[in-house]
Design a protein around this motif. Sequence first.
Motif, PDB file in Angstrom:
ATOM      1  N   GLN A  92       0.840  -1.208   0.000  1.00  0.00           N
ATOM      2  CA  GLN A  92       0.000   0.000   0.000  1.00  0.00           C
ATOM      3  C   GLN A  92       0.874   1.256   0.000  1.00  0.00           C
ATOM      4  OE1 GLN A  92      -2.274   1.014   3.623  1.00  0.00           O
ATOM      5  NE2 GLN A  92      -4.064   1.297   2.327  1.00  0.00           N
ATOM      6  N   ILE A  93       0.385   2.289  -0.671  1.00  0.00           N
ATOM      7  CA  ILE A  93       1.056   3.598  -0.688  1.00  0.00           C
ATOM      8  C   ILE A  93       0.120   4.609  -0.032  1.00  0.00           C
ATOM      9  CG2 ILE A  93       1.933   5.452  -2.170  1.00  0.00           C
ATOM     10  CD1 ILE A  93       2.306   3.091  -4.334  1.00  0.00           C
ATOM     11  N   LYS A 120       5.271   4.038   2.137  1.00  0.00           N
ATOM     12  CA  LYS A 120       4.985   2.765   1.472  1.00  0.00           C
ATOM     13  C   LYS A 120       5.024   1.638   2.494  1.00  0.00           C
ATOM     14  CE  LYS A 120       7.980   3.617  -2.150  1.00  0.00           C
ATOM     15  NZ  LYS A 120       8.690   3.212  -3.372  1.00  0.00           N
ATOM     16  N   CYS A 121       4.095   0.708   2.388  1.00  0.00           N
ATOM     17  CA  CYS A 121       4.136  -0.495   3.223  1.00  0.00           C
ATOM     18  C   CYS A 121       4.188  -1.704   2.293  1.00  0.00           C
ATOM     19  CB  CYS A 121       2.910  -0.556   4.127  1.00  0.00           C
ATOM     20  SG  CYS A 121       3.009  -1.983   5.227  1.00  0.00           S
ATOM     21  N   PRO A 122       5.246  -2.523   2.396  1.00  0.00           N
ATOM     22  CA  PRO A 122       5.443  -3.634   1.454  1.00  0.00           C
ATOM     23  C   PRO A 122       4.353  -4.710   1.544  1.00  0.00           C
ATOM     24  CG  PRO A 122       7.457  -3.169   2.696  1.00  0.00           C
ATOM     25  CD  PRO A 122       6.338  -2.429   3.369  1.00  0.00           C
ATOM     26  N   ILE A 142      -3.341   4.188  -1.918  1.00  0.00           N
ATOM     27  CA  ILE A 142      -3.306   3.530  -3.228  1.00  0.00           C
ATOM     28  C   ILE A 142      -2.948   2.067  -2.979  1.00  0.00           C
ATOM     29  CG2 ILE A 142      -2.202   3.444  -5.503  1.00  0.00           C
ATOM     30  CD1 ILE A 142      -1.402   6.423  -5.057  1.00  0.00           C
TER      31      ILE A 142
END
Lengths: 166, 166
Positions: A92-93, A120-122, A142
């Motif tokens: 997620q961004i 950002k979360c991977p 996003i």
Amino acid sequence: MKKTRDNIATKLLLTLAAAVLITFQGFSQTKANADAEKAIFPKGEQGPASNFTGKAFNYGLVANDSTYNTVVGNVLFEPGARSNWHRHPAGQILIITAGEGYHQIKGKPIEKMRKGDVVKCPPNVEHWHGASPDSSLHQMYIIPNTEKGIVEWLQPVTDKEYNAFK
Amino acid sequence: MKKTRDNIATKLLLTLAAAVLITFQGFSQTKANADAEKAIFPKGEQGPASNFTGKAFNYGLVANDSTYNTVVGNVLFEPGARSNWHRHPAGQILIITAGEGYHQIKGKPIEKMRKGDVVKCPPNVEHWHGASPDSSLHQMYIIPNTEKGIVEWLQPVTDKEYNAFK
């Protein structure tokens, strides 16, 4: 003669003061309207208590489809409100458009987020995000590559976890 | 006695008028600062004349990588500025955060875009976007599925094409 001059001066000043006060009031109202109109998107629907602590409002911007494989939306978190812990199979961004908030990836310290920040979360990593205790947060999200999945909701963020910000 | 009262009234009103004017001036400055701070992102770098007509400034938010396969950025178009015609192999999503602008898909009429609007352009379709003649445009863009490509630049939007908005 002096008395007449003073009377005229008094009347002129009263008129001036009134004009300035009227202008000032009009200006204040314009400013108040501008503040009310500041939010970019409508407030949206309140997120369910099963996934959020406190009041968080979601407004969808882009629904999932097989052309863009992308979900976009805006969340308004009220002060102290936050998501549960959750994972996104494709990551997620987050893009902060106003206010101030917190973001935490499991096992790492809480990070502060402010207007203009991008976080950002991977994929498949546990995280949560929300407002800070004293400020609301306007946050776009996003979710890319939705063919891999969108979100898996987990347990609430406890007050102890939330208050661990240093 | 009347004369003295008028003198006192005059002085009081002068002081009041001065106080109101000083407050008003302070308020105007706060408003001006607030306007200057309104933009969410820094202005960024001016886009090249080979791809843009007029002044358009790009600020990158998310660079391409193989995890998110997504490019995100913000463009500030000055009044009258617009992109060339171009195509995105995987399409593009535009999100308007302030101002007013135009968007056109080849063969269709120009559409107006305003704060809060979301516009999608499908994969491999020719389009252009930019500010309207009298307003700047703050526009975020999301390019998904970048493994398919990012952008193919084409010819400029002529004044005749730009001025065809009805």
